[in-house]
Scaffold this active site. Structure first.
Site, PDB file in Angstrom:
ATOM      1  N   ASP A  45      -1.105  20.853  16.988  1.00 20.29           N
ATOM      2  CA  ASP A  45      -1.115  20.770  18.447  1.00 20.29           C
ATOM      3  C   ASP A  45      -1.550  22.102  19.055  1.00 20.29           C
ATOM      4  OD1 ASP A  45       1.191  22.196  17.913  1.00 20.29           O
ATOM      5  OD2 ASP A  45       2.559  20.823  18.954  1.00 20.29           O
ATOM      6  N   SER A  46      -1.821  23.087  18.194  1.00 19.82           N
ATOM      7  CA  SER A  46      -2.470  24.327  18.623  1.00 19.82           C
ATOM      8  C   SER A  46      -3.819  24.053  19.268  1.00 19.82           C
ATOM      9  CB  SER A  46      -2.635  25.276  17.434  1.00 19.82           C
ATOM     10  OG  SER A  46      -3.225  24.614  16.325  1.00 19.82           O
ATOM     11  N   ASP A  84       0.424  17.193  13.561  1.00 21.42           N
ATOM     12  CA  ASP A  84       1.570  17.550  14.389  1.00 21.42           C
ATOM     13  C   ASP A  84       2.006  16.388  15.266  1.00 21.42           C
ATOM     14  OD1 ASP A  84       2.341  20.136  13.736  1.00 21.42           O
ATOM     15  OD2 ASP A  84       0.916  21.068  15.126  1.00 21.42           O
ATOM     16  N   LYS A 112       4.186  16.519  10.992  1.00 21.87           N
ATOM     17  CA  LYS A 112       4.978  17.745  11.110  1.00 21.87           C
ATOM     18  C   LYS A 112       5.770  17.707  12.411  1.00 21.87           C
ATOM     19  CE  LYS A 112       3.048  21.904  11.820  1.00 21.87           C
ATOM     20  NZ  LYS A 112       3.639  22.355  13.116  1.00 21.87           N
ATOM     21  N   GLU A 114       8.927  19.903  14.726  1.00 20.03           N
ATOM     22  CA  GLU A 114       9.531  21.215  14.952  1.00 20.03           C
ATOM     23  C   GLU A 114      11.002  21.075  15.306  1.00 20.03           C
ATOM     24  OE1 GLU A 114       7.416  23.495  17.853  1.00 20.03           O
ATOM     25  OE2 GLU A 114       5.442  23.103  16.970  1.00 20.03           O
ATOM     26  N   GLU A 181       7.466  29.858  10.524  1.00 21.24           N
ATOM     27  CA  GLU A 181       6.577  30.663  11.356  1.00 21.24           C
ATOM     28  C   GLU A 181       7.315  31.870  11.918  1.00 21.24           C
ATOM     29  OE1 GLU A 181       3.551  30.311  15.212  1.00 21.24           O
ATOM     30  OE2 GLU A 181       4.447  28.501  14.346  1.00 21.24           O
TER      31      GLU A 181
END
Length: 264
Positions: A45-46, A84, A112, A114, A181
């Site tokens: 999602d970057s 993501d 993925k 978070e 991270e």
């Protein structure tokens, strides 16, 4: 390269062999990355920041993640595709299941998410339904407003211990890998030793099982702030293909990251 699976990554950890991960958001970069032998492509999602010019990942939608995952799948030549789950797309079990299905149907091989041990029920649920999961801890960009910025996490003993326990809980729940991270290198090493699943690091030291970077960063295409954990591989007249291959080789050889890219 033969098709990479979660079993491939697990075997790498068991053999003490490092593997590499890079982002890609379209078919062209997917082909470049996968043909260079990079084991995992992250459809991150970057893309909200590097493709859309936003100041965070929060505006990225499920529809956009589906679209970019489909594009990456079109160009892929054997890498495992990790996609993501964007901001607030897994706030309930039902929502998480439905959105994970959309990404898998778009061509992802793993999703993925978070967070920390609050993700355990979702990880267990997805694992039962055959969806591989990567759990992202440490600096979690979707929580940037709660964290107060993009800051190194786990520097004090209590938070470091908690992150180790959260990693263990997620692995036991069925997470197939952990992504760390921006944590101290000593914590990256401790978590890698504490769990049986592969640990991917970005700014987490050289002792993790794998490394990930944003492809634009490692090609020197980032005109803004350059994070400490980034290395520009576009040196000595390399082509993009050569730079990507060099990144993979340095990760496998344990040459990247070096101490200058780590946090204490």
């Amino acid at each position: 390269m033969n098709n990479v699976s979660i079993r491939t990554l697990s075997e790498c950890k068991n053999k003490g062999e490092k593997f590499s991960v890079l982002t890609a958001y379209d078919a062209t970069f997917s082909q470049l990355v996968s043909s260079a032998g990079i084991e995992v492509i992250l459809v991150g999602d970057s893309l909200g920041m590097v493709c859309q010019g936003k100041d965070s990942t929060l505006p990225v939608t499920m529809a956009e993640m589906e679209y970019h995952t489909r594009c990456v799948a079109q160009g892929n030549e054997g890498s495992l595709i990790m996609a993501d789950m964007p901001f607030m797309s897994y706030s309930t079990l039902e929502q998480g299941q439905a959105n994970a299905a959309l990404l898998m149907q778009a061509g992802a091989n793993m999703v993925k998410v978070e967070g920390d041990d609050w993700l355990v029920p979702l990880v267990e649920c997805l694992a039962r339904q055959g969806v591989p999961v990567c759990a992202h801890l440490g600096l979690t960009p979707q929580a940037v407003n709660k964290l107060g910025g993009y800051r190194v996490q786990g520097r004090d003993d209590a938070k470091a211990h908690a992150m180790i326990e959260h990693s263990k809980a997620l692995a036991e729940a069925g997470a197939d890998c952990i992504l760390l991270e921006c944590v101290p290198s000593s914590l990256g090493k401790a978590i890698t030793a504490a769990v049986d699943v592969p640990v991917i690091g970005i700014g987490a030291g050289s002792d993790t099982d794998a490394q990930v970077l944003v492809v634009y960063d490692m090609l020197g295409l980032n005109a803004g702030h350059i994070p400490k954990f980034v290395k520009n591989f576009m040196i000595d007249g390399r082509t993009p293909q050569q730079a990507i291959a060099a990144y993979g080789e340095e990760v496998k050889a344990g040459k990247f990251p070096s101490s200058e890219h780590e946090f204490s």
